[in-house]
Scaffold this active site. Structure first.
Site, short mmCIF file in Angstrom:
data_model
loop_
_atom_site.label_atom_id
_atom_site.label_comp_id
_atom_site.label_asym_id
_atom_site.label_seq_id
_atom_site.Cartn_x
_atom_site.Cartn_y
_atom_site.Cartn_z
N ARG A 64 1.10 14.32 14.12
CA ARG A 64 1.68 13.79 12.51
C ARG A 64 1.64 15.18 11.53
O ARG A 64 0.97 15.13 10.56
CB ARG A 64 0.49 12.86 12.03
CG ARG A 64 0.73 12.04 12.58
CD ARG A 64 -0.13 10.20 11.63
NE ARG A 64 1.12 9.96 11.06
CZ ARG A 64 0.32 9.39 9.56
NH1 ARG A 64 -0.71 8.06 10.30
NH2 ARG A 64 1.22 8.65 8.85
N ARG B 185 -8.37 -1.06 4.91
CA ARG B 185 -7.64 0.31 4.53
C ARG B 185 -6.08 -0.09 3.59
O ARG B 185 -5.78 0.52 3.42
CB ARG B 185 -7.03 1.69 5.47
CG ARG B 185 -8.38 2.66 5.52
CD ARG B 185 -7.72 3.32 6.60
NE ARG B 185 -6.12 3.85 6.83
CZ ARG B 185 -5.75 4.12 6.92
NH1 ARG B 185 -5.57 4.21 8.59
NH2 ARG B 185 -4.56 4.73 6.30
N ARG C 63 -4.11 10.17 5.57
CA ARG C 63 -3.65 11.54 4.88
C ARG C 63 -2.51 11.89 3.90
O ARG C 63 -1.84 12.36 4.02
CB ARG C 63 -2.59 11.55 6.91
CG ARG C 63 -3.10 11.21 7.64
CD ARG C 63 -2.32 11.32 9.03
NE ARG C 63 -1.13 12.25 9.01
CZ ARG C 63 -1.60 13.18 9.04
NH1 ARG C 63 -2.47 13.86 9.83
NH2 ARG C 63 -0.45 14.23 8.77
N CYS D 155 -4.33 12.65 13.89
CA CYS D 155 -5.01 11.35 13.39
C CYS D 155 -4.31 10.45 14.50
O CYS D 155 -3.87 10.32 15.75
CB CYS D 155 -4.26 10.59 12.35
SG CYS D 155 -3.18 9.74 12.84
N ASP E 142 5.23 0.09 12.03
CA ASP E 142 4.27 -0.64 11.20
C ASP E 142 3.97 -1.99 11.95
O ASP E 142 2.96 -2.07 11.54
CB ASP E 142 3.78 -0.07 9.47
CG ASP E 142 3.85 1.36 9.81
OD1 ASP E 142 2.52 2.20 10.38
OD2 ASP E 142 3.65 1.31 8.01
N LYS F 94 0.79 -0.92 -0.37
CA LYS F 94 0.11 0.01 0.06
C LYS F 94 1.17 0.77 -0.01
O LYS F 94 0.56 2.29 -0.34
CB LYS F 94 -0.51 0.17 1.27
CG LYS F 94 -1.97 1.57 1.15
CD LYS F 94 -2.39 0.97 3.22
CE LYS F 94 -1.90 1.08 3.80
NZ LYS F 94 -1.65 3.14 4.44
N ASN F 95 2.10 1.27 0.78
CA ASN F 95 2.57 2.28 0.78
C ASN F 95 3.82 2.67 -0.11
O ASN F 95 3.89 3.33 -0.08
CB ASN F 95 3.13 2.58 2.16
CG ASN F 95 2.28 2.94 4.13
OD1 ASN F 95 1.42 2.99 3.23
ND2 ASN F 95 3.33 2.58 4.96
C1 UD1 Z 1 4.85 6.90 6.22
C2 UD1 Z 1 3.97 5.79 6.32
C3 UD1 Z 1 3.10 5.16 7.29
C4 UD1 Z 1 3.87 4.69 8.73
C5 UD1 Z 1 4.89 6.38 9.19
C6 UD1 Z 1 6.57 5.69 9.54
C7 UD1 Z 1 2.56 6.29 4.32
C8 UD1 Z 1 1.51 6.04 2.65
N1 UD1 Z 1 2.40 5.88 5.16
O1 UD1 Z 1 4.06 7.84 7.02
O2 UD1 Z 1 2.69 4.19 7.18
O3 UD1 Z 1 3.66 4.63 10.13
O4 UD1 Z 1 5.80 6.44 7.48
O5 UD1 Z 1 6.95 4.90 9.07
O6 UD1 Z 1 3.99 5.57 3.99
N2 UD1 Z 1 7.24 14.18 10.72
C9 UD1 Z 1 6.91 15.72 11.03
N3 UD1 Z 1 6.39 16.58 9.87
C10 UD1 Z 1 6.34 16.51 9.22
C11 UD1 Z 1 6.39 15.15 9.20
C12 UD1 Z 1 6.51 14.18 9.46
O7 UD1 Z 1 7.84 16.03 12.27
O8 UD1 Z 1 6.26 17.43 8.07
C13 UD1 Z 1 6.92 13.29 11.57
C14 UD1 Z 1 5.75 12.91 12.00
O9 UD1 Z 1 4.90 13.09 13.26
C15 UD1 Z 1 6.70 11.27 12.46
C16 UD1 Z 1 7.71 11.21 12.26
O10 UD1 Z 1 8.05 12.46 12.12
O11 UD1 Z 1 6.69 11.47 13.92
C17 UD1 Z 1 7.75 9.99 10.95
O12 UD1 Z 1 6.58 10.74 10.12
P1 UD1 Z 1 6.68 10.03 8.08
O13 UD1 Z 1 7.90 9.45 8.09
O14 UD1 Z 1 6.21 11.63 7.39
O15 UD1 Z 1 5.62 9.15 8.23
P2 UD1 Z 1 3.96 9.11 7.59
O16 UD1 Z 1 5.19 9.61 5.71
O17 UD1 Z 1 3.20 10.21 7.16
#
Ligand code: UD1
Length: 417
Positions: free
Chosen positions: A122, A397, A93, A117, A305, A22-23
């Protein structure tokens, strides 16, 4: 609302095939915004998030057809609407992934801010900072991100925080920016590599794939391509854990064990028998399960995950294990439900102390997010009696046909309404 009923305990046996990730599918679908030619993706999983993103991309102007099972063609001849409305973004998201490509292709994008969420706040400020560094003007208005750019220009940007979708968003955008971009402190998840390989097939120039520093040489346009989505490492890990917790013996096919190096190491430490061939994983376990500590961190470390699923396994280990969640601040929601099933888990900040081995009993439990739901399914396979898991839509999902796959392995599981 649909629920899942599981009668345990179960011993899983047989062969299970893994679907596309999915990701990896979601960013590759978003990448189709970067070209006016068709992009064909194979091994697309049949999950709700793919449906949600398809709905969103169709609103933006995509012609999307699922030609055969698991093959999807996306064609953005023109951008009809540069918006991602709150109603869709709030359900997924990962919709934020269209922000960069839409801006790069169209010069303007309006995407709802995702908001918090169940697993944490996030924020997406790294996505926005990266886009600004490439020359975008960003304003936040009425809960929306409004991004404008006449000409995106390549630049050097260092992420303050390692972010998966942040890295994907900026990498895609830089492919259509003028000049060269260097991205530092990038996430290195296999899904990012998979996306980079699609972008290269579309004509992009990207170096440093698989490292935390990406070099991208922008192009004025990209073309169509055909690409295959990698197997889902989280689905693979979930079934491996389910097989072990049930004291079963399962063969997992169409997977990539290399992407699960740390998990497999931890499962071996716990006493599981694991054998690997190129795309197959054999998992079994008969003896006493040993406690193992884990700590989640960005790839190649232990994936957040799989934290909840591993915790369900550790409730059955003979001793105490420590589980530290470093990625999301609120990713222990499953603990309350595991406790209701009889688990002995204490939480201190980001650390959970799991005291095994506790017999689990059937209960009516509530899924709070996608991976927490998988954790409850695993616990229910061990629990004696009939467990009902509410809010199954979370599972749908991200897991393709979970109920029929587990039933084929011998679990007594059904979806009820
Ligand atoms: C992706 C995955 C999700 C997985 C996560 C971490 C997808 C669609 N989803 O989510 O399944 O759990 O990676 O491996 O690929 N953060 C900030 N600022 C930002 C962006 C992120 O502070 O601008 C923080 C987030 O709150 C979190 C951490 O960084 O604490 C990692 O988040 P991120 O890697 O961005 O997760 P996603 O990409 O949303």
């Amino acid at each position: 609302m649909a629920k899942i009923k599981i009668i345990g305990p179960a011993i899983l046996q047989g062969t299970i095939s893994i679907n596309g990730a999915k990701n990896a599918a979601l960013p590759c679908m978003a990448a189709s915004l970067l070209t006016d030619s068709p992009v064909i993706l194979h091994n697309i999983p049949e999950v709700k998030d793919v449906e949600t993103l398809s709905t969103l991309l169709r609103c933006n102007g995509a012609d999307i057809s699922f030609k055969e099972k698991e093959t999807c063609q996306l064609h953005f001849k023109e951008i009809r609407s540069p918006e991602a409305p709150y109603e869709l973004v709030k359900t997924m998201r990962a919709s934020i992934l269209i922000l960069g490509p839409l801006l790069a292709r169209n010069g303007y994008a309006k995407v709802s801010l995702p908001g918090g969420c169940a697993i944490g706040a996030r924020p997406v400020e790294q996505h926005l900072k990266g886009l600004e560094k490439l020359g975008a003007e960003i304003i936040l208005e009425h809960g929306y991100i409004i991004a404008r750019a006449k000409h995106l220009m390549g630049s050097e940007f260092t992420f303050d925080k390692v972010t998966v979708t942040g890295t994907e968003n900026i990498m895609m955008t830089a492919c259509l920016a003028r000049g060269e971009t260097i991205l530092n402190n990038c996430a290195r998840e296999p899904e990012i590599e998979n996306l980079a390989h699609l972008l290269i097939k579309m004509g992009a120039i990207i170096e440093g794939i698989g490292t935390d520093c990406l070099f991208i040489k922008g192009n004025t346009s990209l073309h169509g391509a055909t690409h295959t989505i990698i197997p889902d490492r989280i689905e693979t890990g979930t079934y491996a854990i389910a097989g072990i917790v049930s004291k079963g013996n399962i063969t997992i096919t169409n997977c990539n064990p290399e992407h699960l190096h740390i998990l497999l190491q931890k499962l071996k430490q716990a006493g599981a028998n694991i054998s690997i061939t190129q795309d197959t994983l054999l998992v079994s376990y008969q003896d006493e399960l040993l406690p193992v500590d884990i700590e989640t961190n960005p790839y190649p470390n232990f994936p957040t995950d799989l934290q909840a699923q591993f915790m369900a396994l550790m409730t059955q280990a003979n001793g105490t294990s420590l589980i530290k969640e470093n990625i999301f601040e609120n990713r222990f929601m499953h603990i309350g439900e595991l406790r209701r099933m009889g688990a002995d888990i204490q939480v201190n900040g980001s650390i959970a102390m799991v005291k095994g081995k506790t017999p689990l009993s059937d209960a009516h439990v509530m899924a709070t997010d996608l991976r927490a739901s998988a954790c409850l399914v695993i616990a229910a396979l061990v629990a004696k009696g009939e467990t009902i898991i509410d809010r199954v839509y979370h599972l749908e999902r991200g897991y393709t046909n979970l109920v029929s796959k587990l039933a084929a392995l011998g679990a007594s599981i059904e979806k009820i309404t």
